[in-house]
Motif scaffolding. Structure first.
Motif, short mmCIF file in Angstrom:
data_model
loop_
_atom_site.label_atom_id
_atom_site.label_comp_id
_atom_site.label_asym_id
_atom_site.label_seq_id
_atom_site.Cartn_x
_atom_site.Cartn_y
_atom_site.Cartn_z
N LEU A 148 2.65 9.46 5.24
CA LEU A 148 1.66 9.22 4.41
C LEU A 148 1.67 7.48 3.85
O LEU A 148 0.72 7.09 3.92
CB LEU A 148 1.60 10.12 3.15
CG LEU A 148 1.24 11.57 3.39
CD1 LEU A 148 1.66 12.26 2.08
CD2 LEU A 148 -0.10 11.61 3.57
N MET A 149 2.94 7.15 3.73
CA MET A 149 2.98 5.94 3.22
C MET A 149 2.67 4.73 4.33
O MET A 149 2.63 3.63 4.08
CB MET A 149 4.56 5.61 2.76
CG MET A 149 4.94 6.34 1.55
SD MET A 149 6.29 5.71 1.01
CE MET A 149 7.65 6.47 2.02
N GLY A 150 2.84 5.17 5.61
CA GLY A 150 2.73 4.03 6.43
C GLY A 150 3.90 3.25 6.85
O GLY A 150 4.85 3.59 6.30
N PHE B 220 6.59 18.46 2.33
CA PHE B 220 5.89 17.13 1.41
C PHE B 220 6.84 16.09 1.59
O PHE B 220 6.39 14.82 2.02
CB PHE B 220 5.49 17.56 0.17
CG PHE B 220 4.83 16.45 -0.48
CD1 PHE B 220 3.82 15.70 -0.07
CD2 PHE B 220 5.54 16.10 -1.73
CE1 PHE B 220 3.18 14.69 -1.03
CE2 PHE B 220 4.82 15.08 -2.60
CZ PHE B 220 3.71 14.34 -2.07
N HIS C 64 0.69 -1.30 0.09
CA HIS C 64 0.13 0.00 -0.05
C HIS C 64 0.85 1.23 -0.11
O HIS C 64 0.31 2.31 -0.45
CB HIS C 64 -1.02 0.07 0.99
CG HIS C 64 -0.26 0.07 2.45
ND1 HIS C 64 -0.03 1.19 3.08
CD2 HIS C 64 -0.14 -0.86 3.10
CE1 HIS C 64 0.53 1.06 4.21
NE2 HIS C 64 0.45 -0.31 4.61
N ALA C 65 2.09 1.18 0.67
CA ALA C 65 2.88 2.23 0.79
C ALA C 65 3.43 2.75 -0.73
O ALA C 65 3.09 4.24 -1.07
CB ALA C 65 4.11 2.21 1.29
N CYS D 76 6.17 12.48 3.71
CA CYS D 76 5.76 10.93 3.02
C CYS D 76 5.89 10.05 3.90
O CYS D 76 5.08 8.98 3.48
CB CYS D 76 6.74 10.93 1.77
SG CYS D 76 6.30 11.77 0.45
N PRO D 77 6.90 9.73 4.70
CA PRO D 77 7.00 8.40 5.46
C PRO D 77 5.68 8.21 6.28
O PRO D 77 5.14 7.17 6.30
CB PRO D 77 8.05 8.58 6.48
CG PRO D 77 8.89 9.48 5.57
CD PRO D 77 7.98 10.51 4.75
N LYS E 35 0.07 4.00 -2.68
CA LYS E 35 -0.47 5.24 -2.36
C LYS E 35 0.54 6.42 -2.99
O LYS E 35 0.14 7.55 -3.43
CB LYS E 35 -0.27 5.64 -0.80
CG LYS E 35 -1.39 5.22 -0.17
CD LYS E 35 -1.18 5.58 1.30
CE LYS E 35 -1.46 4.64 2.48
NZ LYS E 35 -1.07 4.83 3.67
N MET E 36 1.92 6.50 -2.73
CA MET E 36 2.73 7.15 -3.63
C MET E 36 2.52 7.50 -5.07
O MET E 36 2.66 8.42 -5.63
CB MET E 36 3.83 6.92 -3.18
CG MET E 36 4.50 7.29 -1.77
SD MET E 36 4.33 8.89 -1.22
CE MET E 36 3.16 9.19 -0.30
#
Lengths: 575, 39
Positions: free
Chosen positions: B27-29, B20, A422-423, B24-25, A426-427
Motif C-alpha cells: 500500500l505504501m509503495g 493488513f 507519499h508512503a 502495508c508495504p 497514505k498511512m
C-alpha cells in the motif's frame, strides 16, 4: 464560574507541567536501555523475564515483526481475559459467587481492556469476581498501556534513527515499560489511595443495618490496586459501576486531584520523552503546548456551560447560583463534594485523555458541555490522549500539518529532519480516517436498526448523542459512557467490540508502518526553506489542523446531536 | 457454541489485522526516492 473553581483547574495544570520534564527524562533513559535509579532492584527481574520467555533482549525487530509480535500478544490477552470471565464461576476469589459472564459481554469486555478502551457494558461490583478483576482487568490495564507506550516509542525511534532497518524490540519495550514505569508508579499511587480511604481487601462485601431498619450490602474488593493502574494507564474502567463518583473509588478532594494527575502524568511526559529522544526538547514542548492549548479551550467551555446551569429551571424557583452552601450551576448527575468545577475538570481530563473515568455522569451535562466532551474524543485523543496513543496520534497530525504546509509553499514536507513522502501520508490518512469511518457508520446503523434503538432511554437529539457518544468513546479507546444507553445487548456488545478493535489496531499498524518507513530514511538537512516545527507558529498551525480535520469530519453528526439539543433547550424543549 | 463463535471472531479479527500489516508495504509503495532512481 468561581475563583475557587479556577484555582482547582490551575493547580492541576501546574502539577502536570511540573511533572512533565522529570518523568519524561526518566522514561527517555528507560527506553534507551540506560541505567536508572531502579535498575539495581529491577534488572534481575527483567533479565529473569527475558530468560523465561526466551527473549533475546539484544536483538531488534523491523516494523512488521514488531507489529506482528504486538498483535499476537494482544490476541493471547483477549482470549485469556475472555476465558477468565467465562470460567469465573469455577475459579477461586469469587466471594460473591458471581455467575459466568455472558459470551457477548465477555467478548466486549475482553476487547475493551486489551485495547486500553475500558468500555464497560456491566457494573463491575455485580459482574466480575475478584480474580477476574485482578488477574484479568488490572493485568490488561498494565499490558494495554505498555502496548500503547511501546508503539509511541517505536514511532519516536522512526524519527530519531537514520537509515535503520529496525525500530526496537516489542518484548523489551513492553517489559521495560511495565517494570520501570507503570509498576513503580502504580505501587506508589495504590498506597496513597489506601491512605485516602480506598478499600483493598479480598474479604468481599459487607452488610450494614441502615437507619430505617433495612439491610444494605456494601461492595468492597481489591479496589486501590486496580484504581491506581486504572488512572495511570488512562484506561479508566472502574471497579464500581459509579466509577470515580463512588466514595470508595474517589474518597476525598485530594484523591480527586491525584487521580486527575495520574491520568495525564505519563501521556503528557511522553512529549518530553519524544523531545529528548529526537534531540530537540523544544519540539516536545511544542507538542505539549498544542495539547495544552486545546485542553484549555475545552475545559473552559465545559466549565462555562456547566456553571451557567439550565436556565429552564429558573422559573421553577430552583436557585443555581453559587454560594457558601452550594457550588451552583448544573448539578444534575454530579457529586456535591466535587461541584461543577471539579466535575467539569474531571470530565474534560477524562475525554481529552483516553481515560474514560468519570466522577460525574456525562449524560447529565448540558448539551454544550456534552458537545465538548464528544469533541475531545473525536479529535483522535490528541489532547494529551492515552498513554502512548496520545503521542502517536498527535504525531500523525504533525505529518498532516507539514504536508499541508508543504502544499502551500510547494516544497517536499519535512518533519524533524525526515522527508515526509507519499508512503507516510497514505498511512497517516488511513490511520486518521479509520476511526471516523467506524464511528459514523456504526452510529448510522445503530440509529436506524431496531436493536440499536432498543437500547435508548431518551429520544430526539439526546438519544442520538447517546449512540454517537458510545461509538466515539469505543473507537477512540476512551471508554466513558453517556448513561442512558443500555449497551449490554448482543448488538451493542458486538458492534462496540468492532469499533474498539478497529480504533486500536487499524491505527497502530499504520503507525508502526510509518515508523519503519521513517527509520529507513536518511536525514534531510535543515535549510532556509525548512518549516520550523518547534515554535509558536507551528503550535497554532497544528492546533488549527486538528480542529479543522475534526470539525469537518464530525460537525454534521454533532449538529444532529448536542447542537440541535442546545437550540431545542433554548426554545424550551428538553429531552 | 457461542464461546466458539466469540473466539473465532477474535481470531479472525487479529488475523485480518496481521494481513493488513503484511499488505502495508504494498500500500505504501516504494518511496519517492526509489521511484525517482528507477526513472
Amino acid at each position: 464560574m468561581t475563583a475557587l473553581g479556577w484555582r482547582q483547574i490551575l493547580l492541576f495544570a501546574a502539577l502536570v507541567i511540573a511533572a512533565t520534564a522529570p518523568l519524561g527524562g526518566y522514561m527517555a533513559r528507560v527506553f534507551a536501555g540506560e541505567r536508572v535509579f531502579l535498575s539495581g532492584g529491577l534488572q534481575p527481574i527483567e533479565r529473569g523475564i527475558y530468560r523465561l520467555a526466551g527473549i533475546d533482549s539484544g536483538s531488534e525487530q523491523g516494523w512488521l515483526a514488531y507489529a506482528l509480535s504486538l498483535l499476537t500478544f494482544n490476541l493471547i490477552g483477549t482470549v485469556f481475559l475472555y476465558l477468565l470471565q467465562r470460567l469465573q464461576n469455577f475459579t477461586p476469589l469469587n466471594p460473591g459467587h458471581l455467575a459466568a459472564v455472558d459470551p457477548d459481554l465477555a467478548l466486549s469486555t475482553a476487547v475493551s481492556f486489551v485495547s486500553n478502551t475500558s468500555w464497560q457494558s456491566y457494573a463491575g461490583e455485580g459482574t466480575l469476581s475478584d480474580l477476574t478483576q485482578m488477574a484479568g482487568i488490572a493485568v490488561q490495564m498494565f499490558l494495554s498501556a505498555a502496548t500503547g507506550i511501546a508503539v509511541a516509542v517505536a514511532l519516536i525511534r522512526g524519527f530519531a534513527r537514520r537509515r535503520a532497518a529496525t525500530i526496537g524490540n516489542f518484548w523489551v519495550d513492553l517489559t521495560r515499560t511495565v517494570l520501570y514505569v507503570l509498576l513503580p508508579l502504580a505501587v506508589l499511587a495504590a498506597l496513597f489511595l489506601v491512605w485516602q480511604g480506598v478499600p483493598q481487601t479480598l474479604d468481599g462485601s459487607v452488610t450494614a443495618a441502615t437507619r430505617d431498619g433495612g439491610v444494605q450490602t456494601i461492595a468492597r474488593g481489591p479496589v486501590a490496586s486496580q484504581l491506581a493502574i486504572k488512572m495511570l494507564s488512562s484506561d479508566g474502567g472502574g471497579f464500581f459501576n459509579a466509577n470515580s463518583a463512588h466514595p470508595f473509588e474517589n474518597p476525598t478532594p485530594l484523591s480527586n486531584l491525584v487521580e486527575l494527575l495520574l491520568v495525564f502524568l505519563i501521556a503528557a511526559a511522553l512529549t518530553n520523552t519524544f523531545g529528548r529522544m529526537i534531540g530537540n526538547q523544544r519540539q516536545g514542548w511544542a507538542l505539549f503546548a498544542t495539547m495544552g492549548l486545546l485542553f484549555a479551550v475545552g475545559v473552559t467551555m465545559v466549565y462555562a456551560a456547566e456553571a451557567r446551569g439550565n436556565r429552564l429551571l429558573q422559573p421553577l424557583g430552583i436557585d443555581a447560583l453559587p454560594g457558601p452552601l452550594q457550588p451552583g450551576g448544573n448539578m444534575e448527575g454530579k457529586e456535591v463534594r466535587f461541584g461543577t468545577a471539579g466535575s467539569a475538570l474531571f470530565a474534560a481530563v477524562s475525554t481529552a485523555s483516553s481515560s474514560g473515568a468519570v466522577n460525574a455522569m456525562h449524560d447529565s451535562f448540558l448539551p454544550l458541555g456534552g458537545a465538548v466532551l464528544l469533541t475531545n474524543m473525536m479529535l483522535d485523543e490528541v489532547i494529551v490522549g492515552g498513554v502512548g496513543s496520545g503521542l502517536y496520534s498527535i504525531l500523525l497530525f504533525c505529518i498532516v500539518a507539514v504536508f499541508l504546509a508543504g502544499l502551500m509553499i510547494g516544497r517536499t514536507p519535512e518533519f524533524i529532519g525526515k522527508k515526509i513522502e507519499h508512503a507516510e501520508v497514505k498511512m497517516t490518512m488511513l490511520a486518521l480516517l479509520t476511526v471516523p469511518a467506524l464511528i459514523l457508520l456504526l452510529t448510522a446503523v445503530a440509529s436506524v436498526a431496531p436493536p440499536g434503538l432498543a437500547g435508548l432511554a431518551n429520544n430526539g437529539p439526546h438519544g442520538f448523542s447517546e449512540i454517537l457518544y458510545a461509538y466515539t468513546s469505543a473507537a477512540n479507546t476512551n471508554g466513558s459512557a453517556f448513561a442512558g444507553l443500555n449497551a449490554n445487548t448482543p448488538f451493542y456488545n458486538l458492534t462496540l467490540s468492532l469499533a474498539m478493535f478497529g480504533g486500536r489496531y487499524l491505527v497502530i499498524v499504520p503507525v508502526l508502518a510509518i515508523a519503519g518507513s521513517l527509520a529507513a530514511k536518511p536525514a534531510a538537512p535543515r535549510s532556509a526553506g525548512t518549516l520550523p516545527t518547534d515554535g509558536g507558529l507551528f503550535v497554532g498551525f497544528l492546533a488549527g489542523v486538528i480542529l479543522i480535520v475534526g470539525g469537518l469530519t464530525y460537525l454534521p453528526a454533532l449538529s444532529l446531536g448536542p447542537i440541535a439539543e442546545h437550540f431545542a433547550m433554548q426554545a424550551g424543549t428538553l429531552y | 457454541m457461542p464461546d466458539l463463535l466469540m473466539l473465532a471472531l477474535t481470531l479472525v479479527a487479529f488475523i485480518a489485522a496481521g494481513a493488513f500489516a503484511r499488505a502495508c508495504p504494498r500500500l505504501m509503495g516504494r518511496g519517492d526516492e526509489a521511484e525517482r532512481a528507477e526513472r
